[in-house]
Design an enzyme around this catalytic site. Structure first.
Site, mmCIF file in Angstrom:
data_model
loop_
_atom_site.group_PDB
_atom_site.id
_atom_site.type_symbol
_atom_site.label_atom_id
_atom_site.label_comp_id
_atom_site.label_asym_id
_atom_site.label_seq_id
_atom_site.Cartn_x
_atom_site.Cartn_y
_atom_site.Cartn_z
ATOM 1 N N PHE A 14 6.648 2.169 -4.174
ATOM 2 C CA PHE A 14 8.037 2.354 -3.753
ATOM 3 C C PHE A 14 8.609 3.726 -4.111
ATOM 4 O O PHE A 14 9.718 4.060 -3.714
ATOM 5 C CB PHE A 14 8.959 1.252 -4.309
ATOM 6 N N TYR B 158 2.979 4.727 0.792
ATOM 7 C CA TYR B 158 3.612 5.308 1.973
ATOM 8 C C TYR B 158 2.581 6.160 2.709
ATOM 9 O O TYR B 158 1.775 6.858 2.091
ATOM 10 C CB TYR B 158 4.788 6.193 1.575
ATOM 11 N N HIS C 171 11.023 -9.338 0.716
ATOM 12 C CA HIS C 171 10.710 -7.917 0.525
ATOM 13 C C HIS C 171 11.966 -7.079 0.761
ATOM 14 O O HIS C 171 12.831 -7.450 1.563
ATOM 15 C CB HIS C 171 9.611 -7.520 1.518
ATOM 16 N N ASP D 257 0.851 -1.181 0.000
ATOM 17 C CA ASP D 257 0.000 0.000 0.000
ATOM 18 C C ASP D 257 0.894 1.241 0.000
ATOM 19 O O ASP D 257 2.104 1.135 0.182
ATOM 20 C CB ASP D 257 -1.023 0.017 1.147
#
Length: 220
Positions: free
Chosen positions: A78, A67, A187, A65
């Site tokens: 990202f 920031y 991740h 989701d």
């Protein structure tokens, strides 16, 4: 329903706009923007699609989701706008790209240059309340982004999907691996990057696959 999204995506996802879940999601999101602080800015909710039309997509990177800090989210997973401090996960992405391909580590975390080359920077959930991670999960966005992945899977050939972390990897169940390259790893978060993200060579592997498909490599 008139959804403000790039026209090729509007056409591809035409079967979603009148679905009951999407109408409920739209009501929820509108109310959230009216009553709380929500990211990204409303005009950027569909920025990932607006900056990478369907026929340009070569790589899909899936985030979770947006920031949730002030001024960070810009609608691309990202990514942050020019001048915003680069978040830790993106720092690690840039480190892996440097180690994998030799590309210099950039001073900006703005990934629009990737999107312009055909990288769809897709979050599974497209909005979030300020300072409340995952606060808009379970409201319908996941159904929408599942539909995006299914449509790309069915209508395109030779895409690269980069799925980092268990949440993204589960989305990979929607992808036909005989038609597309699916790359999975831990991740890039500092909590997990050393457990398999560093050294995954996803960026060179993606470019090798793209050139095999007769497509231009991404300048990471």
């Amino acid at each position: 329903m008139d959804v403000r999204i790039e026209q090729s995506w509007k056409n591809l996802l035409n079967d979603q706009w009148e679905q009951p879940y999407f109408e409920a999601l739209t009501d929820f999101v509108r109310q959230a923007y009216r009553t709380t602080t929500v990211f990204p800015p409303a005009r950027s909710i569909f920025a990932a699609f607006d900056s990478c039309p369907v026929d340009k997509v070569k790589v899909v990177i899936l985030g979770q989701d947006p920031y949730h800090g002030i001024g960070q989210a810009n609608g691309l997973c990202f990514s942050v706008a020019d001048g915003v401090e680069i978040p830790p996960s993106l720092v690690n992405i840039f480190k892996e790209i440097h180690d994998d391909t030799g590309a210099p580590i950039p001073s900006s975390g703005n990934l629009e240059r990737w999107a312009r080359q055909g990288v769809l920077l897709l979050n599974a959930t497209l909005t979030v309340e300020a300072h409340r991670a995952a606060s808009h999960q379970g409201k319908g966005w996941e159904l929408f982004t599942d539909a995006v992945i299914r449509h790309l899977n069915d209508s395109c050939n030779g895409l690269v999907f980069m799925l980092w972390g268990n949440y993204a990897i589960r989305k990979g169940e929607l992808i036909d691996r005989s038609r597309h390259l699916v790359l999975t790893s831990a991740h890039p978060s500092p909590l997990s990057a050393y457990r398999g993200f560093f050294g995954n060579h996803h960026f060179s592997r993606a470019n090798h696959y793209l050139t095999q498909q007769g497509k231009e490599a991404i300048q990471w």
